[in-house]
Design an enzyme around this catalytic site. Structure first.
Site, PDB file in Angstrom:
ATOM      1  N   LYS A  43      61.305  46.369  11.807  1.00 34.36           N
ATOM      2  CA  LYS A  43      60.250  45.409  12.176  1.00 34.36           C
ATOM      3  C   LYS A  43      59.301  45.192  10.997  1.00 34.36           C
ATOM      4  CE  LYS A  43      57.519  49.140  14.162  1.00 34.36           C
ATOM      5  NZ  LYS A  43      57.351  49.938  15.385  1.00 34.36           N
ATOM      6  N   ARG A 142      51.342  51.500  26.646  1.00 35.64           N
ATOM      7  CA  ARG A 142      51.503  50.247  25.912  1.00 35.64           C
ATOM      8  C   ARG A 142      52.593  49.481  26.642  1.00 35.64           C
ATOM      9  NH1 ARG A 142      51.506  51.328  19.458  1.00 35.64           N
ATOM     10  NH2 ARG A 142      53.673  50.795  19.793  1.00 35.64           N
ATOM     11  N   TYR A 271      32.865  48.503  -8.663  1.00 32.61           N
ATOM     12  CA  TYR A 271      31.921  48.338  -7.556  1.00 32.61           C
ATOM     13  C   TYR A 271      31.325  49.668  -7.105  1.00 32.61           C
ATOM     14  CZ  TYR A 271      34.012  43.727  -7.009  1.00 32.61           C
ATOM     15  OH  TYR A 271      34.474  42.462  -7.219  1.00 32.61           O
TER      16      TYR A 271
END
Ligand SMILES: *Cc1c(COP(=O)(O)O)cnc(C)c1O
Length: 305
Positions: A43, A142, A271
């Site tokens: 998948k 699920r 950053y």
């Protein structure tokens, strides 16, 4: 097309080692009982590795069927000429989705009586039997029908003239935990439905519960099929499972060094200045960033070679 669009001229790319996927698949297959088959889960474009590439490499390693999440993923395998059984793990609801399964010879997952009826109706309309698998929810909350309804659903599906039950399966919520009591509970529930099947002589072809973690961790959960994703790509689902089989990661992410700079000690880099040089240092700036999937969450937690 400009020369810059091609392979090694790109600033960042991934390389997939097909042999590693074949190696991983065959090592896992060799660790299974003789009668146990291996379904390769491809998948999400083969976990980003390329579904067709992975499927072909997994067949070489002994995979005998495939699991995908969506119909589009399943059709991609068929269009590439892959003939093995393909189970759609995601939920299908619409009549045209079952027609699509009939057309492309794909196995849908059934999670309710309504879906079974719809699938049976479409198969009857097409004059063609449809192979399906029944999914039970044994404690994942699920997909799947409540496991208590398993025996009734199996009987109902068995009575449907145009459906052929090819498998019964469930999915574990806690398989990567060592000696999980929840996994034991899911196993007990699953086996209770399986026993019921034997009693009424309706045992489907495949019973399966194990993902990679359960496949590597507990042979009792293998039954006659395992559904392996992560491990065929070369990753152990948890640290305690990493010694079981010598898995080889199949993906390498590469990026070019686009700039080298010398900076003194005490310079905050990038950053948030999450890294400050402790000594005069040479910095390499790599041509890869957020847009390529390198999340800022990885700041200070990532190493490169
Ligand atoms: C994704 C998936 C798998 C494979 O899980 P891994 O942990 O990657 O091995 C197995 N079964 C189902 C139902 C899945 O959705």
């Amino acid at each position: 097309m400009s020369l810059l669009m091609h392979g090694p001229q790109q600033r960042a790319w991934v390389e997939i080692n097909r042999d590693a996927i074949t190696h991983n698949t065959s090592c896992i297959k060799a660790s299974l009982a003789e009668h146990c088959e291996l379904m390769a889960v491809v998948k999400a474009d083969g976990y980003g590795h390329g579904a067709v590439t992975v499927a072909e490499a997994a067949i070489k390693g002994g995979a005998s069927s495939f699991g995908v999440a969506t119909l589009a993923e399943a059709i991609e395998l068929r269009q590439a000429g892959i003939k093995q059984p393909v189970l759609v793990l995601g939920n299908l609801q619409a009549p045209e989705e079952f027609r699509c399964c009939l057309h492309w010879q794909l196995m849908p997952t059934i999670s309710s009586l309504r879906q079974a009826q719809l699938a049976n109706q479409e198969a009857a309309n097409a004059g063609q039997p449809l192979a399906v698998q029944l999914k039970l929810d044994t404690g994942m909350a699920r997909l799947g029908a409540p496991w208590e309804e398993g025996p009734q659903l199996l009987a109902a599906i068995n009575a449907m003239a145009d459906l052929q039950l090819h498998g019964l399966y469930s999915h574990l919520a806690d398989a990567d935990q060592l000696a999980s009591s929840h996994t034991r509970l899911q196993q007990q529930r699953f086996e209770e439905v399986m026993q019921h099947l034997t009693g009424i002589n309706q045992r489907p072809g495949f019973c399966h519960l194990a993902n990679s973690a359960a496949t590597l961790g507990n042979r009792e959960l293998h039954y006659n099929l395992v559904r392996v994703g992560l491990a065929i790509y070369g990753h152990a689902p948890a640290a305690h499972l990493s010694q079981k089989i010598a898995l080889k990661p199949a993906m390498t992410v590469r990026a070019r060094v686009t700039l080298l700079r010398e900076v003194p000690a005490g310079v905050g880099v990038s950053y948030g200045h999450r890294f400050v040089t402790q000594r005069p240092s040479r910095l390499a700036v790599l041509g890869i960033g957020y847009a390529d999937g390198v999340a800022r969450l990885l700041s200070g937690r990532m190493e490169v070679m």
